[in-house]
Design a protein around this motif. Structure first.
Motif, mmCIF file in Angstrom:
data_model
loop_
_atom_site.group_PDB
_atom_site.id
_atom_site.type_symbol
_atom_site.label_atom_id
_atom_site.label_comp_id
_atom_site.label_asym_id
_atom_site.label_seq_id
_atom_site.Cartn_x
_atom_site.Cartn_y
_atom_site.Cartn_z
ATOM 1 N N THR A 104 17.389 -0.512 20.834
ATOM 2 C CA THR A 104 18.819 0.100 20.505
ATOM 3 C C THR A 104 17.953 1.745 21.666
ATOM 4 O O THR A 104 18.753 2.940 21.683
ATOM 5 C CB THR A 104 18.600 1.154 19.292
ATOM 6 N N ALA A 105 16.716 1.338 22.144
ATOM 7 C CA ALA A 105 16.032 2.940 22.678
ATOM 8 C C ALA A 105 16.968 3.398 24.283
ATOM 9 O O ALA A 105 16.571 3.116 25.605
ATOM 10 C CB ALA A 105 14.940 2.854 22.755
ATOM 11 N N GLU A 106 18.197 3.254 24.313
ATOM 12 C CA GLU A 106 18.848 3.869 25.687
ATOM 13 C C GLU A 106 17.765 4.715 26.544
ATOM 14 O O GLU A 106 17.806 6.090 25.730
ATOM 15 C CB GLU A 106 20.456 3.357 25.214
ATOM 16 N N GLY A 107 17.931 4.931 27.342
ATOM 17 C CA GLY A 107 17.341 5.832 28.472
ATOM 18 C C GLY A 107 16.145 6.255 27.986
ATOM 19 O O GLY A 107 15.684 7.670 28.443
ATOM 20 N N ALA A 108 15.323 5.876 27.107
ATOM 21 C CA ALA A 108 14.031 6.073 26.905
ATOM 22 C C ALA A 108 12.892 6.836 27.438
ATOM 23 O O ALA A 108 13.308 5.564 28.213
ATOM 24 C CB ALA A 108 13.219 5.570 25.564
ATOM 25 N N ARG A 109 11.902 7.275 27.270
ATOM 26 C CA ARG A 109 11.393 7.203 28.223
ATOM 27 C C ARG A 109 9.672 7.588 27.535
ATOM 28 O O ARG A 109 9.303 8.394 26.818
ATOM 29 C CB ARG A 109 11.010 8.634 29.439
ATOM 30 N N ASN A 110 8.793 6.855 28.567
ATOM 31 C CA ASN A 110 7.097 7.046 28.097
ATOM 32 C C ASN A 110 6.527 7.089 29.240
ATOM 33 O O ASN A 110 6.511 6.968 30.868
ATOM 34 C CB ASN A 110 6.669 5.860 27.529
ATOM 35 N N TYR A 111 4.848 8.185 29.546
ATOM 36 C CA TYR A 111 4.803 8.526 30.374
ATOM 37 C C TYR A 111 2.811 8.649 29.308
ATOM 38 O O TYR A 111 2.598 9.320 28.626
ATOM 39 C CB TYR A 111 4.487 9.953 30.829
ATOM 40 N N MET B 70 4.183 4.152 20.639
ATOM 41 C CA MET B 70 5.092 5.004 20.455
ATOM 42 C C MET B 70 5.811 3.918 20.115
ATOM 43 O O MET B 70 5.871 3.110 20.854
ATOM 44 C CB MET B 70 5.312 5.896 21.874
ATOM 45 N N ILE B 71 7.126 3.676 19.523
ATOM 46 C CA ILE B 71 7.874 2.894 18.965
ATOM 47 C C ILE B 71 8.575 3.385 18.793
ATOM 48 O O ILE B 71 9.966 4.517 17.971
ATOM 49 C CB ILE B 71 7.860 2.061 17.472
ATOM 50 N N HIS B 72 9.549 2.792 19.929
ATOM 51 C CA HIS B 72 11.031 3.964 20.792
ATOM 52 C C HIS B 72 12.576 3.378 19.854
ATOM 53 O O HIS B 72 12.762 1.853 20.598
ATOM 54 C CB HIS B 72 11.298 4.384 22.168
ATOM 55 N N LEU B 73 12.626 3.722 19.361
ATOM 56 C CA LEU B 73 14.012 3.441 18.362
ATOM 57 C C LEU B 73 15.737 4.158 19.190
ATOM 58 O O LEU B 73 16.228 3.489 18.984
ATOM 59 C CB LEU B 73 14.688 3.277 17.248
ATOM 60 N N GLY B 74 15.550 5.306 18.746
ATOM 61 C CA GLY B 74 16.406 6.543 19.463
ATOM 62 C C GLY B 74 16.756 6.325 19.928
ATOM 63 O O GLY B 74 15.728 5.720 21.530
ATOM 64 N N LYS B 75 18.074 6.611 20.884
ATOM 65 C CA LYS B 75 18.484 7.113 22.114
ATOM 66 C C LYS B 75 17.648 7.671 23.231
ATOM 67 O O LYS B 75 17.544 9.337 22.792
ATOM 68 C CB LYS B 75 20.213 7.258 22.262
ATOM 69 N N ASN B 76 16.933 7.845 24.254
ATOM 70 C CA ASN B 76 16.327 9.083 24.920
ATOM 71 C C ASN B 76 15.746 9.676 24.435
ATOM 72 O O ASN B 76 14.993 10.741 23.982
ATOM 73 C CB ASN B 76 17.506 10.112 25.112
ATOM 74 N N THR B 77 15.211 8.797 23.045
ATOM 75 C CA THR B 77 13.952 9.239 22.413
ATOM 76 C C THR B 77 12.744 9.720 23.084
ATOM 77 O O THR B 77 12.057 8.474 24.681
ATOM 78 C CB THR B 77 12.989 8.451 21.566
ATOM 79 N N ARG B 78 11.768 10.355 24.149
ATOM 80 C CA ARG B 78 10.685 10.014 24.768
ATOM 81 C C ARG B 78 8.823 10.373 24.156
ATOM 82 O O ARG B 78 8.876 11.481 23.065
ATOM 83 C CB ARG B 78 10.544 11.833 25.005
ATOM 84 N N SER B 79 8.073 9.428 24.951
ATOM 85 C CA SER B 79 6.784 9.967 23.764
ATOM 86 C C SER B 79 5.634 10.369 25.755
ATOM 87 O O SER B 79 6.177 9.720 26.870
ATOM 88 C CB SER B 79 6.633 8.800 23.730
ATOM 89 N N THR B 80 4.965 10.667 25.017
ATOM 90 C CA THR B 80 3.765 10.967 26.153
ATOM 91 C C THR B 80 2.389 10.908 26.157
ATOM 92 O O THR B 80 1.618 11.171 24.424
ATOM 93 C CB THR B 80 3.588 12.669 26.402
#
Ligand SMILES: Nc1ncnc2c1ncn2[C@@H]1O[C@H](COP(=O)(O)OP(=O)(O)OP(=O)(O)O)[C@@H](O)[C@H]1O
Ligand SMILES: [Mg+2]
Lengths: 478, 254
Positions: free
Chosen positions: A378-385, A344-354
């Motif tokens: 760049t992944a401001e506020g991103a979350r992963n679980y 899971m590659i988070h680039l965008g803001k508030n991106t989420r992955s599970t």
């Protein structure tokens, strides 16, 4: 561990029959000429051949990867045939009535009726036999909604703008060794385009079958969901039981444009080889999705087959608020080896992955989860679980987890949980003391363990997947 | 119903049961008491066919059939039920699913038609009520996260659903609160009939006050050293087991 468990996990491969279908198969070997011949047979435009040759040139320079937690003899790429098509496909049938009955019978036997009137309501199927797409059902109905669902070979000829724009845009030709090989020699696969704002009116499904001996299957799937559209896609795979290993190196690219949603489910049941580890499919697959703004992609996979599985369906969360999900059940038994997981590659803001991964290992098999969660600056506020559970059946098998986390944004949150449990003698004893036989008991426990993933699958397939696990675990009890 | 003769059995190379005799007739309730480690649970496991337990000598007949040639399931399907001293958990498998699989297996073995989902659900709800477990417990994993007493009640629930012929209850009363103890006793009493038998392992007289067993046996060092009526339980409650050791000649007053 006890005989009970041993018994419960041994079984026959049910899709292991071969079909006697006359075919045109290339001599083994790979060079520029083979690629040109393949491209010519398919009547491809020059740009496609050029693209293939560039991929081939890169592949020749690349080293074979050996970092995965798997172990297998060196593959002789010159000993593989790169094209095989049922002879009756030479004049491609216009309708189902013209298809070789033996071929239809093969799919019937696998439980995939291609005749439209008999099909599961609401599922369109594209069937790929060895290298060639044999039939795509429900095309007319889909066309009414503006959805394109055809083989990639047809798409190259009929929708060249779309193919040229998106092919290789998510998995570049040079991405990795097997992706490069696939780019050079892919023979068929499915193509889907869902136009802006359209909800695809039915489940789409592709069924892959390797039949010929010593052939590789290199399919290429491209799914494009235009802005605000929704599509759910399922692929299934099987192969005959053979003593030699067969290579399957697929590439799947998903493009989810702004606000689009793609659900991609796989039920993989390639021949896993016998108890001694003879034969079976080497499954080296690259699957990746590009998620634009507010887009959502879910990968769900149930992997029970193949001698070796090397597979990491991934999401590039490029657009802000985009969502990536990965739900996986991987079952290994006999001497199977699986190294699978996701990126899971988070680039965008508030991106989420599970990520929910369930690995089940039985007998002498090895099951590894390998996952990468990458939070870019760049992944401001991103979350992963991430939740990664392993279930061991017997005490000769192995489960391994390799979670890699790279966070380059302090506001990003990454959570990881892992558990390992065992189907214990005690649990089996309890079941048996209540009158439940050990096979049913193991399958109940395994199904319970996989529940979270199964509920992600489309209804009909969740039932199928449950059955598949049962077949995989039971001593040939249906 | 059950006839055990000169049973010797071992676990991990250690002989635990050293010549045990016990006869249980249909409709009888037998209580087994005895010091820790004397082999009470071992007896339950041997009867149920648990693999690690090796029978070295002796015979066990269950309804006239040699139990020792039968597998674990086979014994269960023939009507032998064991409630565990320490009930086991099966996370992820719901109680309901587990019960259904068990009831289906029992019915199939008896050649009876399977219960419809609705029938089954009603029966399961009734059984919940009887052991006072909220019906939500049917959806939870088998004993997963249950309290000690809830696990015991869940075993009784299984007994109610399966309607076995011979119920071996291994310290089902341990860990139960006073009300639950009464409840479990009521459940057992409600199941008593001329054909069903019980072997109840317990350390306390309280359960036996409710159950009024036909016989009380004392198991010590792998043998039944004394058998008697319900009054034996009260003697034991007052005096412990030590006095029995000093009077080995008094065994088998039955
Ligand atoms: N796996 C094992 N290896 C060695 N000894 C064992 C094993 N399992 C049980 N034992 C021994 O067998 C003996 C009998 O145990 P059992 O559980 O039958 O006793 P019990 O009468 O039920 O005691 P309690 O009243 O404490 O429940 C004990 O001494 C115990 O330590
Ligand atoms: Mg005990």
């Amino acid at each position: 561990m006890t005989d009970q468990i041993q018994k419960a996990i041994s079984r026959e491969y049910e899709a292991g029959f071969t079909s006697s279908i006359e075919s045109n198969t290339f001599e083994p070997g790979l060079d520029e000429e083979v690629i040109a011949r393949l491209s010519a047979i398919k009547g491809e435009p020059q740009w496609m051949l050029d693209w293939r040759l560039k991929a081939f040139a890169s592949w020749k320079k690349m080293p074979e990867p050996h970092w995965a937690h798997i172990d297998y003899p060196k593959i002789d790429f010159q000993a593989i045939s790169y094209y095989s098509s049922p002879k009756s496909m030479d004049d491609k049938p216009k309708s189902l009535d013209e298809i070789d009955p033996e071929l239809l019978a093969t799919y019937e036997k696998l439980g995939i009726p291609l005749l439209e009137q008999q099909m599961l309501a609401g599922v369109a199927v594209d069937a790929v036999f060895d290298s060639v797409s044999v039939v795509t059902t429900f095309r007319e109905k889909l066309k009414e909604a503006g959805v394109i669902f055809c083989s990639i070979s047809e798409a190259i000829k009929e929708y060249p703008e779309l193919v040229q724009k998106y092919l290789g845009s998510v998995v570049p030709r040079t991405d990795n060794y097997y992706a490069a090989l696939n780019s050079a020699v892919f023979t068929d696969g499915s193509f889907v385009y869902v136009p802006k704002g359209v909800r695809c009116p039915m489940e789409l499904s592709t069924y892959f079958r390797i039949n010929e001996q010593n052939t590789g299957q290199f399919e290429r799937t491209l799914v494009i969901a235009d802005e605000g559209s929704h599509v759910s896609y399922l692929e299934g795979c099987s192969a005959p039981q053979r003593d030699e290993n067969q290579l399957h190196a697929a590439v799947v690219e998903l493009v989810a444009l702004d606000d689009a949603q793609i659900k991609y489910s796989t039920v993989q049941n390639w021949y896993p080889g016998d108890e001694q580890g003879r034969g079976g499919i080497y499954n080296f697959v690259t699957k990746r999705a590009m998620c634009h703004k507010n887009a959502k992609v879910s990968w769900t996979q149930v992997e029970t087959g193949s001698a070796i599985t090397w597979k990491y369906p991934s999401c590039i969360l490029r657009g802000d608020n985009s969502v990536g999900e990965f739900y996986s059940v991987a079952l290994t038994r006999g001497r199977q080896q699986a190294d699978t997981g996701t990126k899971m590659i988070h680039l965008g803001k508030n991106t989420r992955s599970t990520i929910i991964s369930k690995g089940i290992s039985a007998a002498q098999s090895n099951n590894s989860y390998r996952g990468l969660v990458k939070m870019m600056p760049t992944a401001e506020g991103a979350r992963n679980y991430t939740q990664c559970d392993s279930l061991l059946i017997g005490d000769q098998c192995g489960a391994h987890t390799f979670p890699y986390i790279e966070s380059r944004n302090p506001t990003a949150i990454v959570e990881h949980e892992a558990t390992t449990s065992k189907v214990s003698d005690d649990q089996l004893f309890l079941c048996q003391q209540r009158g439940i036989n050990s096979e049913k008991a193991v399958s109940m426990i395994v199904n319970g363990f996989c529940k979270e993933v199964f509920k992600q699958l489309p209804m009909e397939f969740a039932v199928e997947a449950g059955k598949l696990l049962e077949i995989s675990l039971e001593g040939s009890v249906g | 119903m059950l006839s055990i003769k000169n049973l010797k059995a071992s676990i991990a190379g250690k002989t635990i049961l050293k010549g045990l005799d016990l006869t249980v007739n249909p409709g009888e309730v037998h209580a087994i008491m005895g010091p820790n480690g004397s082999g009470k649970s071992t007896l339950g496991y041997v009867l149920s066919g648990r693999e690690a337990y090796i029978v070295e000598e002796g015979s066990i007949l269950f309804e006239g059939v040699d139990l020792l040639t039968m597998g674990i399931e086979e014994r269960a399907l023939a009507g032998l039920f064991l409630a565990f001293q320490y009930p086991l958990e099966i996370p992820g498998v719901s109680n309901l699913e587990f019960l259904k699989a068990a009831v289906d297996a029992q019915r199939e073995a008896r050649g009876e038609p399977l219960m419809s989902s609705k029938e089954f659900l009603n029966a399961a709800r009734e059984a919940c009520k009887a052991v006072r477990l909220p019906t939500e417990f049917l959806k939870r994993g088998v004993n997963e996260g249950f309290s000690g007493g809830e696990k015991k009640r869940n075993d009784i629930l299984q007994m109610l659903m399966l309607q076995p012929k011979l119920c071996i209850l291994d310290e089902t009363d341990s860990g139960l609160d006073i009300d639950a103890l009464k409840l479990v006793a009521d459940c057992v009493n409600s199941q008593r009939d001329a054909k069903r038998s019980f072997v109840v392992v317990t350390h306390y007289q309280r359960l036996l006050d409710y159950l009024k067993p036909d016989y009380v046996h004392v198991l010590s060092e792998g043998k039944i050293i004394k058998s008697g009526g319900p009054s034996l339980a009260s003697e034991l409650e007052e005096q412990g087991y030590a006095w029995l050791d000093r009077q080995p000649g008094e065994e088998k007053s039955l």
